[in-house]
Scaffold this motif. Structure first.
Motif, PDB file in Angstrom:
ATOM      1  N   ILE A 215      44.850  37.418  47.474  1.00 54.16           N
ATOM      2  CA  ILE A 215      43.870  37.494  48.553  1.00 54.16           C
ATOM      3  C   ILE A 215      44.334  38.403  49.688  1.00 54.16           C
ATOM      4  O   ILE A 215      43.547  38.778  50.556  1.00 54.16           O
ATOM      5  N   THR A 275      33.270  43.522  55.694  1.00 49.16           N
ATOM      6  CA  THR A 275      34.293  42.466  55.753  1.00 49.16           C
ATOM      7  C   THR A 275      33.861  41.320  54.838  1.00 49.16           C
ATOM      8  O   THR A 275      32.668  41.173  54.527  1.00 49.16           O
ATOM      9  N   PHE A 276      34.819  40.510  54.473  1.00 52.26           N
ATOM     10  CA  PHE A 276      34.479  39.332  53.673  1.00 52.26           C
ATOM     11  C   PHE A 276      33.531  38.440  54.458  1.00 52.26           C
ATOM     12  O   PHE A 276      32.596  37.878  53.905  1.00 52.26           O
ATOM     13  N   TRP A 277      33.811  38.289  55.745  1.00 48.03           N
ATOM     14  CA  TRP A 277      32.985  37.370  56.527  1.00 48.03           C
ATOM     15  C   TRP A 277      31.516  37.784  56.490  1.00 48.03           C
ATOM     16  O   TRP A 277      30.626  36.958  56.309  1.00 48.03           O
ATOM     17  N   MET A 343      45.053  26.307  45.714  1.00 47.54           N
ATOM     18  CA  MET A 343      44.819  26.508  47.149  1.00 47.54           C
ATOM     19  C   MET A 343      44.313  27.912  47.446  1.00 47.54           C
ATOM     20  O   MET A 343      43.604  28.129  48.412  1.00 47.54           O
ATOM     21  N   PRO A 345      41.722  30.530  46.633  1.00 45.16           N
ATOM     22  CA  PRO A 345      40.495  30.672  45.845  1.00 45.16           C
ATOM     23  C   PRO A 345      40.602  31.906  44.954  1.00 45.16           C
ATOM     24  O   PRO A 345      41.448  32.767  45.157  1.00 45.16           O
TER      25      PRO A 345
ATOM     26  N   PRO B  20      34.557  33.510  62.699  1.00 43.46           N
ATOM     27  CA  PRO B  20      35.721  32.611  62.674  1.00 43.46           C
ATOM     28  C   PRO B  20      37.017  33.375  62.968  1.00 43.46           C
ATOM     29  O   PRO B  20      37.216  34.479  62.451  1.00 43.46           O
ATOM     30  N   TRP B  23      39.004  34.987  60.046  1.00 45.25           N
ATOM     31  CA  TRP B  23      38.644  36.273  59.445  1.00 45.25           C
ATOM     32  C   TRP B  23      38.946  37.425  60.383  1.00 45.25           C
ATOM     33  O   TRP B  23      39.233  38.526  59.927  1.00 45.25           O
ATOM     34  N   ARG B  26      42.664  37.977  59.766  1.00 41.54           N
ATOM     35  CA  ARG B  26      42.944  38.585  58.458  1.00 41.54           C
ATOM     36  C   ARG B  26      42.353  39.982  58.319  1.00 41.54           C
ATOM     37  O   ARG B  26      42.989  40.881  57.798  1.00 41.54           O
ATOM     38  N   GLU B  27      41.108  40.145  58.788  1.00 39.27           N
ATOM     39  CA  GLU B  27      40.419  41.411  58.503  1.00 39.27           C
ATOM     40  C   GLU B  27      40.542  42.433  59.626  1.00 39.27           C
ATOM     41  O   GLU B  27      40.682  43.614  59.345  1.00 39.27           O
ATOM     42  N   GLN B  28      40.500  41.993  60.890  1.00 37.31           N
ATOM     43  CA  GLN B  28      40.614  42.971  61.976  1.00 37.31           C
ATOM     44  C   GLN B  28      42.075  43.248  62.317  1.00 37.31           C
ATOM     45  O   GLN B  28      42.427  44.358  62.657  1.00 37.31           O
ATOM     46  N   PHE B  36      43.012  31.631  53.813  1.00 39.89           N
ATOM     47  CA  PHE B  36      41.704  31.018  53.599  1.00 39.89           C
ATOM     48  C   PHE B  36      41.840  30.019  52.448  1.00 39.89           C
ATOM     49  O   PHE B  36      42.255  30.401  51.355  1.00 39.89           O
TER      50      PHE B  36
END
Ligand code: FES
Ligand code: FES
Lengths: 730, 159
Positions: A215, A275-277, A343, A345, B20, B23, B26-28, B36
């Motif tokens: 990940i 982004t994933f979000w 844990m 994913p 959140p 994220w 992790r992403e920025q 996660f």
């Protein structure tokens, strides 16, 4: 096993590079193990697992995935032992995907980390690789100094002889041109590292955030994606309305894919975003319509089918003795579907470029993955370049190929690197679950307290159906269904084993300890029932029937001593012993039972606390005691989690357990004190370590509950079972 | 534009304040040590410190930490990390950033926690069930950490 005549130095580019070519299956005949390396910039490594460079850095390519079981320490230990190196100086690299790194077992010939098999499979080749490299370095030094090989000594990465000394790096180039000798590993009495417990090599990076899991892969220019599958198993995608999703911030595209003809994937929708979000928010707005599947399927229909499977005669799998008894009047046991719930994913990063498919994945199955991606994308095998990261848990789920194949399909469509990360909800609802199983058992004990008859009927899905449907009828029965009954360690003159295979649309797969996870429970609880019926102590009863299974006998005796079984003094103890993956584990659980208060002083049930667990673990030759003890504790914890409360629920043809709030994974406060004794048994081979300590804990706890309340728990999970004192809480 | 302190440095980031924190980290900020696991506050893999308090970053918005101090595993330097190595805690390691952040916050607040306090505050999931060693590592770190000076009761007798 390893074919010494095909041992080969694969390439010597200033350093010593040692590898082994294994006999391979016909399917891979297009690959020539003795031919020139044929892959990418790293091609010269193909097949090699030891490299000593001119600077003296010793690098080991470990063919097996590290998912917590410690294989990236255990295999380097074997190499370091033979090469007389400090373990801490060995550089460990995960091997790339290659048939050259196929597991050296007799079956399969695929690169795969499963079946508690990595150390079992690789310790021999690793020891020979280390011993061979050492012999060549010593020979090079002896030549250089004009001394005899026997007068040279190796230690700490150097060869010395009197006043002469040279590092391995210094000798590597000279060693590489020598003929490969027939070197044999050290005798056991000379071990100084194997059998001890040095610090694991992967742990520092797992305490500061640096360890790279699937990940965490960050390929420059990558877009992010998440996926949505049909909630109902087996349904096909009919239509997708992505109008709303496309309006949301960061969304780049919404794509959908048909399930592959090869059966490796089912229909799915993906949102691609910056982004994933953003992808995760948008996928909720995708309106997908699915059709088909068995929408009437739910927990009740599954249970009905399981129970039906116990009502009629099944395939006869084993018959011993003159008058195998009928199971009809026996007792019924049952276990539910389970999820792996790693844990981390599911996730995979993929990039299709320059005629290759480059993949970064936390996978247990490089070989299956390579074949599946090549088949689905229609590219040759050697176009697949797979980088295996650390796995945030595997337990069998990551030996499946679905999450990698889908990422490759998406990457092929978008033409850029893409990281696909599943939501936890998708992870729960699209597992390859440990199948639910039912068992009916009947037995008889004579007046001398000897079991005369044991008959068992099993009912449940066969996880092999998906892999080898055409082989099912011809398969030697016992494979992933009948273990622990098929190979009964107890002496019983009349035995009968039957199996009714259920066809259900719920995907099933390999789950830590596989069939031993249910058969261990059925068998060891039922043996306790027979002991009780005969009026014999459960430990003594087992010992009486294990005279022909000395390893089991020894462990039962040992674990009973550890738990001070003969002086229970009001403590409630239960015992179980189960063998799997070449090892045998005996466990005793000590429990405490309290009233559960519903409030206002009324009692509505009982609470079961598991206070202590003793584990006697015979895993044959032992490489690293600390890792074995940790695996035993972890497997007991996971087995307890399952015994206490885990159960996948189904409704409307779909899995309806969405996340951890509905799937109670054991917490620290529920973890008992666990004492582990690693017993180096008679076997000179290592046995499995990652799985075998899991199966005995559920029956040990249920047998302890019987000792405490006089009632049998014949169904898992324990939480929610009814007793005369009300429902059980954990 | 949400602004906060991240591992002792002031930062601001152009992102919807409802995103959140997990994220955003992790992403920025490419701080991938924070993991996660579930996204719904159930597993603790995403635990970070906000003003020193263990906080599940998957259910904390970045707008919610405006002006506050956030610490991630990458910015942690705490005795529990050494204890984690000495007790050889991690298996797969995936949950361990969160476990360590939770343990560090626990010990900072309760330098000498009893078993019940440890059980109540350490609710992060570990599928590898490394709990036995987590407990030992917390004990070891507590023993090695400076303890606050408690007022001594007056001596009742002299040996
Ligand atoms: S990811 Fe935040 S609690 Fe699980
Ligand atoms: S170490 Fe694997 S989940 Fe905790």
């Amino acid at each position: 096993m390893i074919n010494l005549s095909r041992r080969d130095i694969l390439r010597s580019a200033g350093g010593l590079l040692l590898g082994f070519a294994f006999p391979i299956s016909p399917e891979f005949l297009e690959y020539d193990p003795e031919g020139s390396p044929n892959r990418g910039p790293d091609g010269e490594w193909l097949g090699a697992y030891v490299c000593i460079d001119p600077q003296g850095v010793v690098t080991l390519r470990v063919p097996a995935s590290e998912m917590g079981q410690g294989v990236h320490t255990a295999l380097p230990m074997i190499l370091a032992e033979e090469l007389d190196l400090d373990l801490a100086t060995v550089r460990v690299e995960m091997a790339p995907n290659s048939i050259a790194y196929a597991h050296p077992s007799d079956v399969g010939k695929t690169q795969l980390t499963a079946g508690s098999g990595s150390v079992r499979g690789w310790w021999g080749p690793m020891a020979i690789a280390g011993a061979t490299a050492r012999a060549m370095l010593v020979e090079a030094a002896a030549h250089r100094w004009g001394v005899s090989v026997g007068s040279c000594v190796t230690a700490g990465g150097r060869v010395t002889c009197g006043e002469h000394a040279a590092t391995y790096g210094d000798l590597a180039a000279e060693a590489a041109v020598l003929t490969v000798p027939e070197a044999s590993p050290k005798p056991r009495r000379s071990w100084r590292l194997v059998g001890t417990e040095p610090q694991r090599l992967d742990i520092p990076s797992k305490t500061n955030g640096a360890a790279l899991f699937g990940i965490d892969v960050d390929v420059p220019g990558a877009v992010q994606a998440t996926v949505l599958h049909s909630p109902v198993f087996g349904a096909r995608l009919v239509s997708v309305d992505d109008t709303e999703a496309r309006k949301l911030p960061g969304v780049i595209d919404v794509l959908h894919f048909k399930g592959s003809e090869t059966g490796h994937t089912s229909d799915f929708v993906t949102v691609i975003a910056d982004t994933f979000w953003h992808a995760r928010v948008a996928i909720v707005s995708v309106v997908a319509t699915w059709e088909g599947g068995r929408s009437e399927l739910d927990d009740a229909t599954i249970e009905r089918e399981l129970m039906d499977g116990l009502e009629h005669r099944g395939q006869l799998c084993k018959k011993v003795g003159a008058r195998p008894p009928s199971v009809e009047s026996g007792v019924t046991y049952q276990v539910p579907y389970l999820h792996h719930a790693t844990m981390e994913p599911l996730t995979c990063t993929a990039h299709v470029h320059d005629d290759i498919v480059e993949l970064w994945a936390p996978t247990q199955a490089q070989g299956f993955t390579e074949r599946a991606v090549a088949a689905v994308l229609g590219v040759p095998h050697d176009a697949i370049v797979l980088h295996t990261t650390f796995l945030g848990g595997g337990f069998g789920r990551k030996s499946e190929v679905d999450f990698v194949v889908e990422a490759a399909q998406i990457a092929q469509a978008v033409g850029k690197p893409v990281k696909v990360t599943w939501t936890r909800e998708e992870d729960f609802s699209h597992g390859f679950y440990r199948p639910a199983f039912g068992a009916r058992l009947n037995g008889a004990v004579d007046s001398a307290g000897r079991i005369t008859d044991l008959s068992v009927r099993l009912s449940g899905p066969n996880i092999l159906t998906r892999f080898v449907p055409f082989l099912l009828d011809g398969l030697p029965f016992g494979f992933f269904v009948g273990e622990n009954f098929f190979d009964l360690p107890y002496s019983v003159p009349n035995q009968r084993l039957e199996y009714n295979r259920l066809e259900l649309p719920i995907p099933t797969g390999f789950w830590r300890s596989v069939s031993a996870s249910h058969n261990g429970f059925f068998r060891e609880c039922f043996i306790d029932e027979l002991a009780h019926g005969a009026g014999v102590d459960p430990v003594q009863f087992r010992l009486d029937h294990l005279v022909d299974s000395p390893r089991h006998h020894n462990l039962v005796r040992r674990v009973a001593d550890m738990a001070d079984w003969d002086h229970r003094d009001g403590r409630f103890l239960g015992i179980a012993v189960v063998e799997s993956f070449g090892s045998i584990v005996a466990e005793v659980a000590q429990i405490r039972v309290e009233d559960h208060l519903a409030g206002a002083g009324t009692v509505d049930g009982i609470v079961v606390h598991v206070e202590r667990v003793w584990v006697a673990f015979d895993c044959g030759r032992c490489i690293h005691r600390g890792i074995i003890a940790a695996q035993a504790q972890g497997a007991v914890g996971m087995g307890l989690s399952v015994a206490f409360g885990e159960r996948m629920s189904f409704s409307g043809g779909a899995a309806v357990t969405p996340n951890f709030y509905a799937y109670p994974v054991l917490k620290l406060g529920q973890m008992p004190e666990i004492e582990v004794e690693v017993i180096e048994g008679a076997l000179d081979q290592p046995g499995g370590v990652g799985e075998p300590a899991l199966p005995p804990i559920a029956p040990a706890v249920c047998n302890a509950i019987f000792a405490a309340i006089g009632e049998r728990i014949r169904e898992l999970p324990i939480a929610g079972q009814k007793t005369a004192r009300g429902v059980i809480f954990v | 534009m949400p602004s906060f302190t991240l591992n002792s440095r002031p930062v601001s980031v152009e992102v919807d304040p409802d995103t959140p924190l997990l994220w955003v980290l992790r992403e920025q900020f490419a701080l991938t040590g924070t993991k996660f696991g579930c996204g719904v506050g159930q597993c603790g893999a995403c635990t970070v410190h906000v003003e020193g308090v263990a906080t599940r970053s998957c259910i904390t918005t970045v707008g919610g930490v405006e002006g506050r101090a956030v610490r991630t595993i990458e910015g942690l330097d705490h005795p529990v990390q050494k204890a984690w190595i000495e007790e050889q805690v991690p298996q797969c390691g995936y949950c361990q950033s969160g476990q360590i952040m939770a343990a560090a916050a626990l010990l900072d607040a309760h330098p000498n926690p009893d078993e019940a306090t440890v059980a109540d505050s350490m609710t992060n999931l570990c599928r590898c069930a490394t709990y036995a060693r987590i407990k030992k590592a917390i004990r070891r770190a507590a023993d090695e950490m400076p303890q606050p000076i408690a007022p001594q009761p007056p001596p009742t007798s002299t040996p």
